[in-house]
Design a protein around this motif. Sequence first.
Motif, PDB file in Angstrom:
ATOM      1  N   GLU A 186       0.972  -1.037  -0.079  1.00  0.00           N
ATOM      2  CA  GLU A 186       0.023  -0.248   0.193  1.00  0.00           C
ATOM      3  C   GLU A 186       0.717   1.427   0.012  1.00  0.00           C
ATOM      4  N   GLY A 187       0.219   2.353  -0.653  1.00  0.00           N
ATOM      5  CA  GLY A 187       1.060   3.627  -0.673  1.00  0.00           C
ATOM      6  C   GLY A 187       0.185   4.643  -0.668  1.00  0.00           C
ATOM      7  N   TYR A 188       0.711   5.975  -0.559  1.00  0.00           N
ATOM      8  CA  TYR A 188      -0.072   7.178  -0.589  1.00  0.00           C
ATOM      9  C   TYR A 188       0.684   8.316  -1.118  1.00  0.00           C
ATOM     10  N   GLU A 189       0.246   8.861  -2.231  1.00  0.00           N
ATOM     11  CA  GLU A 189       1.054   9.499  -3.050  1.00  0.00           C
ATOM     12  C   GLU A 189       0.497  11.122  -2.887  1.00  0.00           C
ATOM     13  N   GLY A 190      -0.282  11.352  -2.161  1.00  0.00           N
ATOM     14  CA  GLY A 190      -0.968  12.576  -2.052  1.00  0.00           C
ATOM     15  C   GLY A 190      -0.141  13.799  -1.506  1.00  0.00           C
ATOM     16  N   LEU A 191       0.822  13.317  -0.687  1.00  0.00           N
ATOM     17  CA  LEU A 191       1.555  14.367   0.032  1.00  0.00           C
ATOM     18  C   LEU A 191       2.984  14.434  -1.021  1.00  0.00           C
ATOM     19  N   ILE A 192       3.017  13.967  -2.144  1.00  0.00           N
ATOM     20  CA  ILE A 192       4.276  14.171  -3.112  1.00  0.00           C
ATOM     21  C   ILE A 192       3.814  15.690  -3.783  1.00  0.00           C
ATOM     22  N   GLY A 193       4.600  16.457  -3.771  1.00  0.00           N
ATOM     23  CA  GLY A 193       4.312  18.017  -4.511  1.00  0.00           C
ATOM     24  C   GLY A 193       5.527  18.619  -4.949  1.00  0.00           C
ATOM     25  N   GLY A 194       5.625  19.577  -5.271  1.00  0.00           N
ATOM     26  CA  GLY A 194       6.684  20.341  -5.760  1.00  0.00           C
ATOM     27  C   GLY A 194       6.778  20.483  -7.134  1.00  0.00           C
ATOM     28  N   GLU A 195       7.917  20.958  -7.748  1.00  0.00           N
ATOM     29  CA  GLU A 195       7.957  21.298  -9.264  1.00  0.00           C
ATOM     30  C   GLU A 195       7.901  20.079 -10.157  1.00  0.00           C
ATOM     31  N   HIS A 196       8.672  19.007  -9.583  1.00  0.00           N
ATOM     32  CA  HIS A 196       8.642  17.786 -10.043  1.00  0.00           C
ATOM     33  C   HIS A 196       7.686  16.568  -9.880  1.00  0.00           C
ATOM     34  N   ALA A 197       6.399  17.118  -9.218  1.00  0.00           N
ATOM     35  CA  ALA A 197       5.618  16.309  -8.693  1.00  0.00           C
ATOM     36  C   ALA A 197       4.940  15.070  -9.593  1.00  0.00           C
ATOM     37  N   VAL A 198       4.895  15.332 -10.973  1.00  0.00           N
ATOM     38  CA  VAL A 198       4.331  14.187 -11.794  1.00  0.00           C
ATOM     39  C   VAL A 198       5.228  13.079 -11.789  1.00  0.00           C
ATOM     40  N   ASP A 199       6.498  13.706 -12.248  1.00  0.00           N
ATOM     41  CA  ASP A 199       7.709  12.741 -12.068  1.00  0.00           C
ATOM     42  C   ASP A 199       7.803  11.707 -10.977  1.00  0.00           C
ATOM     43  N   ARG A 200       7.864  12.662  -9.931  1.00  0.00           N
ATOM     44  CA  ARG A 200       7.981  11.961  -8.642  1.00  0.00           C
ATOM     45  C   ARG A 200       6.822  10.834  -8.251  1.00  0.00           C
ATOM     46  N   VAL A 201       5.625  11.228  -8.517  1.00  0.00           N
ATOM     47  CA  VAL A 201       4.386  10.426  -8.166  1.00  0.00           C
ATOM     48  C   VAL A 201       4.595   8.900  -9.242  1.00  0.00           C
ATOM     49  N   ARG A 202       4.954   9.469 -10.550  1.00  0.00           N
ATOM     50  CA  ARG A 202       5.195   8.268 -11.323  1.00  0.00           C
ATOM     51  C   ARG A 202       6.210   7.074 -10.925  1.00  0.00           C
ATOM     52  N   ALA A 203       7.404   7.803 -10.269  1.00  0.00           N
ATOM     53  CA  ALA A 203       8.396   7.017  -9.866  1.00  0.00           C
ATOM     54  C   ALA A 203       7.919   6.249  -8.632  1.00  0.00           C
ATOM     55  N   TYR A 204       7.145   6.738  -7.768  1.00  0.00           N
ATOM     56  CA  TYR A 204       6.639   6.014  -6.469  1.00  0.00           C
ATOM     57  C   TYR A 204       5.913   4.825  -6.805  1.00  0.00           C
ATOM     58  N   ALA A 205       4.822   5.180  -7.951  1.00  0.00           N
ATOM     59  CA  ALA A 205       3.908   4.133  -8.432  1.00  0.00           C
ATOM     60  C   ALA A 205       4.696   2.889  -8.773  1.00  0.00           C
ATOM     61  N   ARG A 206       5.718   3.199  -9.608  1.00  0.00           N
ATOM     62  CA  ARG A 206       6.670   2.074 -10.240  1.00  0.00           C
ATOM     63  C   ARG A 206       7.305   1.428  -9.031  1.00  0.00           C
ATOM     64  N   GLN A 207       7.740   2.243  -8.159  1.00  0.00           N
ATOM     65  CA  GLN A 207       8.131   1.402  -6.778  1.00  0.00           C
ATOM     66  C   GLN A 207       7.199   0.657  -6.243  1.00  0.00           C
ATOM     67  N   LEU A 208       6.141   1.004  -5.810  1.00  0.00           N
ATOM     68  CA  LEU A 208       5.111  -0.008  -5.492  1.00  0.00           C
ATOM     69  C   LEU A 208       4.878  -1.124  -6.355  1.00  0.00           C
ATOM     70  N   VAL A 209       4.998  -1.059  -7.503  1.00  0.00           N
ATOM     71  CA  VAL A 209       4.811  -2.307  -8.503  1.00  0.00           C
ATOM     72  C   VAL A 209       5.794  -3.076  -8.422  1.00  0.00           C
TER      73      VAL A 209
END
Length: 400
Positions: A186-209
């Motif tokens: 399980e994860g929660y990406e909602g607190l990821i923000g900042g200038e490169h948030a989209v890239d960081r959320v995608r990286a986090y989702a890949r980490q979960l998988v």
Amino acid sequence: MMTLSARHLEKGNPITGPSLLEDVSLPAAVIFDAELANNIAWMQRFADGHGAQLAPHGKTTMTPALFRRQLDAGAWGVTLATATQCAVAFEHGATRLLMANQLVGAPNMAIVAGLIERGADYCCVVDSVANVEALDRFFGARDLTLNVLIELGVPGGRCGVRDESALAALVDAIAAAPAVALCGIEGYEGLIGGEHAVDRVRAYARQLVATLRRLMDAGAFADRKPIVTAAGSQWFDLIAEAFDQAELREHCTPVLRPGCYVVHDHRSYRDALAEVKARHPELEGNLQPALAVFAHVQSLPEPGLAVVAMGKRDISCDPDLPIPLQRHRPGEPAHPLRHCTVRKVMDQHTMLVIPEDADLRIGDIVSFGASHPCLTFDKWRQVLRVDDGLRVLETMPTFF
């Protein structure tokens, strides 16, 4: 509580379908029926289209009548945040409960144990060896098995393991705990923000998988189709991208769990959805704001100012002040409130800045939208579902 006027109780006026503008004591929190139905169908189609299950986050509304609508539309289960929320959902017919939070404290464990004994399909998240050991002692003594998901955190976020050594220790602790069964990630990406948030959320989702697959290869999961779950109401499309893999769907259960979409909002999630649509122009339709608070104008004490009988006890002021929507008078079409802004909100009063030539009278009714619907729902013991003509179709209790 909704209070009907004496006029509505007169002989010949049925007790069903009262007029919001004439028969209901205001302020009142209102959900528009057509927009609600649109939102529930839209997000279910989105999840289905990405081969994912949908477990809407119930903490947004804590309104079982809405849980039932979401489940009837195809939702896989309901996400909750606390043991008491899980108990409410179960008592109102939701049997698959995903608690996206740690289960801590013997009284809370006792609530969950009672739900499992009564047939609930329940799981929670863990991120520490200490919590696993406490859960194992408690549920082992009750001769029960508790299903858990390992939570992967993000630096600067809230809960969740932060590194590989903590993850490995947690996997070992669960394997050594006979009353605890590892059923996914399980994860929660909602607190990821900042200038490169989209890239960081995608990286986090890949980490979960990737973590899920690695643990599957190691035989760490008790379930043959382990769960991988994330997705709040802002970045759900990016999580769905990572989960939308045929191999993943075949061997796992991808679960999205946004909550605020059910009524959407007039600012924060409106803007977030615009970004989703920009990333995915092929998406058809839109989520629509479905929640508003209606209240009377009670004073016009000076030019350019209207005081409305609604306050912090009635509507969210975080992250934005309420948004004036329309002026309502019985028997007249609704009138948009252009060039009006909320200056300040007090406990029971809202200071509304209006043009000096605004057609606003004492007793007029003003509807307001809000950002982040969670913090409006929790101020009400009930919300009213209304049709396009502002007739009340249903009174829906909340359970906060």
